[in-house]
Write a protein that holds these residues in place. Structure first.
Motif, mmCIF file in Angstrom:
data_model
loop_
_atom_site.group_PDB
_atom_site.id
_atom_site.type_symbol
_atom_site.label_atom_id
_atom_site.label_comp_id
_atom_site.label_asym_id
_atom_site.label_seq_id
_atom_site.Cartn_x
_atom_site.Cartn_y
_atom_site.Cartn_z
ATOM 1 N N GLY A 1 4.172 0.622 10.734
ATOM 2 C CA GLY A 1 3.879 0.692 9.310
ATOM 3 C C GLY A 1 3.625 2.094 8.788
ATOM 4 O O GLY A 1 3.241 2.261 7.625
ATOM 5 N N LYS B 1 -0.678 -7.206 10.343
ATOM 6 C CA LYS B 1 0.453 -6.406 10.835
ATOM 7 C C LYS B 1 1.276 -5.921 9.650
ATOM 8 O O LYS B 1 1.398 -6.605 8.639
ATOM 9 N N ALA B 2 1.863 -4.736 9.804
ATOM 10 C CA ALA B 2 2.844 -4.274 8.829
ATOM 11 C C ALA B 2 4.136 -5.058 9.035
ATOM 12 O O ALA B 2 4.629 -5.157 10.163
ATOM 13 N N THR C 1 8.301 -1.440 6.273
ATOM 14 C CA THR C 1 8.034 -0.016 6.089
ATOM 15 C C THR C 1 9.157 0.562 5.250
ATOM 16 O O THR C 1 10.343 0.426 5.599
ATOM 17 N N THR D 1 4.705 5.739 7.435
ATOM 18 C CA THR D 1 5.824 6.401 6.761
ATOM 19 C C THR D 1 5.797 7.912 6.961
ATOM 20 O O THR D 1 6.805 8.574 6.732
ATOM 21 N N LEU E 1 -2.677 -0.257 13.319
ATOM 22 C CA LEU E 1 -3.041 -1.049 12.146
ATOM 23 C C LEU E 1 -3.580 -2.411 12.551
ATOM 24 O O LEU E 1 -4.589 -2.867 12.004
ATOM 25 N N GLY F 1 2.424 4.386 1.714
ATOM 26 C CA GLY F 1 2.817 4.482 3.107
ATOM 27 C C GLY F 1 1.698 5.015 3.981
ATOM 28 O O GLY F 1 1.030 6.003 3.638
ATOM 29 N N LEU F 2 1.470 4.377 5.118
ATOM 30 C CA LEU F 2 0.420 4.815 6.028
ATOM 31 C C LEU F 2 0.778 6.179 6.624
ATOM 32 O O LEU F 2 1.949 6.482 6.866
ATOM 33 N N SER G 1 -4.228 6.380 4.715
ATOM 34 C CA SER G 1 -3.142 6.845 3.856
ATOM 35 C C SER G 1 -3.568 7.986 2.945
ATOM 36 O O SER G 1 -3.201 9.134 3.165
ATOM 37 N N THR H 1 0.834 -1.209 0.000
ATOM 38 C CA THR H 1 0.000 0.000 0.000
ATOM 39 C C THR H 1 0.866 1.255 0.000
ATOM 40 O O THR H 1 2.052 1.204 0.345
ATOM 41 N N ILE I 1 2.029 -5.220 4.133
ATOM 42 C CA ILE I 1 1.192 -5.746 5.220
ATOM 43 C C ILE I 1 0.927 -7.229 5.009
ATOM 44 O O ILE I 1 0.627 -7.665 3.888
ATOM 45 N N THR J 1 4.077 0.764 2.483
ATOM 46 C CA THR J 1 3.885 -0.149 3.600
ATOM 47 C C THR J 1 3.500 -1.526 3.052
ATOM 48 O O THR J 1 2.647 -1.623 2.160
#
Length: 429
Positions: free
Chosen positions: A85, A410-411, A414, A87, A332, A55-56, A355, A53, A380, A378
């Motif tokens: 996770g 879970k991430a 990162t 950024t 997350l 970056g969160l 995000s 994805t 995940i 990120t």
């Protein structure tokens, strides 16, 4: 260095993309995005079976610096963000001294360049010293790099001051982030006012304190033509007020925290001060309204309100303990466990609210995977089961009401500016 993220399920809401794809990263930027990209000369990260994805982004974080480094600082807070996770994070100004001038904004940004592992954005104070009497150096702070303005941690009682701020910020296109809870009603309450507070004998904070504050701030934003963002919404009345305001075209956005979406005031029955937060954990009917508001877009974003405290501050009688707890490293997992794995939200909806939407609200050039854009990503594992162990947190404020809970999702990596700064739970520079 070239890095190729191979065969992951890429969820990229801004580009309306959800599918298997490769991402090629070079010199900190995404250079190609597609299927079966050539791997020559690139380090390969096998993302098969994983979700990739943008970056969160956490738009509501307390780094406690300057002045409260015993609770948290830029280094420990950004390590916690990377572990969770995230950024990019935006830090609130209720520090000591308050972030109410351009020199402090500049100093924080310089600290983040040296000590930070993730992108740090600074939110400046609305009023000098957050005292609610005189506007702070808003224009100077924005020019120095602040992304929004807020007196978070304090309710702005002075309606004229808030109106002046809203009018002034219209020319900058930036929002005021409102901590909306009327203190004359909330008083010395330590939890949600209701049946549980009556049973426990703890003074309560009524939900109407939030409703009245939200209603006033919406009306002022409408009058000024300015943008207001309601932080950490917790009451069903506030959700409905925001919903109606959006229908009228008022420039209002809102966020909700993982703990307000998943915990109720029943959690306070343990008298664990990790459950003390402001606004308080509310009853189940409020939680259901928050979930409905997040689902229909009334509530735009999910933010952790990461608010770490030193252990000795929270290790005291419930009513005397400060409000807040660490949230970056559990956000997350809590959301995936309680929203995705229960079928209430799709992964696309969660990624968008964690995000791309925060990026839009704060006008950040982030929250998207696109050729030529910064490689903030990120990765995940949505099915990874893990148990929250606060002793392994990177944050200094290790108190959390989720300690010992089993979560799913879970991430596991990162990536900030093309560099992998966290992998499999281990953060490194």
């Amino acid at each position: 260095m070239k890095l190729l993220l191979k065969a992951g399920r890429v969820i990229n809401p801004q580009e309306d993309f959800d599918g298997i794809a490769d991402i090629l990263i070079e010199n900190g930027l995404v250079t190609e995005f597609g299927k079966d990209l050539p791997a020559a000369g690139a380090q390969i990260y096998d993302a098969d079976g994983l979700v990739v994805t943008p970056g969160l982004i956490d738009m509501h974080v307390h780094l406690r610096e300057p002045g409260q480094e015993a609770k948290e600082d830029v280094g420990s807070g950004t390590r916690a963000a990377a572990a969770g996770g995230f950024t990019t994070i935006a830090c609130m100004p209720n520090t000591r001294p308050v972030v109410d001038s351009a020199i402090i904004v500049s100093g924080l940004l310089q600290r983040a360049q040296v000590e930070g592992l993730v992108n740090v954005k600074v939110i400046g104070a609305l009023s000098k010293g957050q005292e609610g009497r005189e506007l702070a150096e808003i224009g100077d702070m924005l020019q120095a790099g602040a992304v929004a303005i807020s007196d978070d941690g304090h309710y702005v009682e002075n309606a004229k001051l808030l109106l002046n701020g809203l009018e002034y910020l219209t020319s900058f296109g930036r929002p005021i982030i409102s901590h909306a809870e009327d203190e004359s009603l909330a008083g010395d309450g330590s939890m949600h006012e209701g049946a549980v507070s009556a049973m426990l004998g703890i003074n309560g904070r009524p939900s109407v304190a939030e409703d009245i504050a939200v209603a006033r701030d919406i009306l002022l934003a409408e009058y000024a033509g300015g943008a207001v963002h309601i932080a950490h919404v917790s009451s069903k009345g506030a959700v409905e007020l925001i919903r109606q305001a959006k229908q009228r075209g008022i420039k209002v956005t809102a966020e909700v925290t993982p703990h307000h979406l998943t915990l109720t005031d029943q959690a306070v029955s343990s008298f664990d001060t990790a459950t003390k937060v402001n606004p308080p954990l509310r009853s189940a009917d409020h939680v259901e309204a928050l979930l409905a508001g997040l689902k229909d877009g009334t509530l735009d974003a999910i933010a952790s309100d990461h608010a770490p405290h030193a252990f000795e501050e929270k290790d005291r009688e419930y009513r005397f303990a400060p409000s807040g707890f660490a949230g970056l490293e559990t956000a997350l997992g809590v959301v995936l466990t309680n929203l995705y794995h229960t079928g209430k939200f799709s992964l696309n909806e969660i990624v968008e609210r964690m995000s791309s939407t925060p990026a839009r609200i704060l006008n950040l050039n982030r929250g998207v995977i696109r050729a030529g854009e910064a490689a903030d990503i990120t990765i995940i594992d949505p099915d990874l089961e893990w148990i929250v162990d606060s002793t392994r947190f990177y944050t200094r404020g290790r108190l959390t009401p989720f300690d010992g809970m089993q979560l799913k999702g879970k991430a596991i990596a990162t990536i900030v500016g093309g560099k992998v700064i966290m992998q499999n739970g281990e953060v490194h520079k």
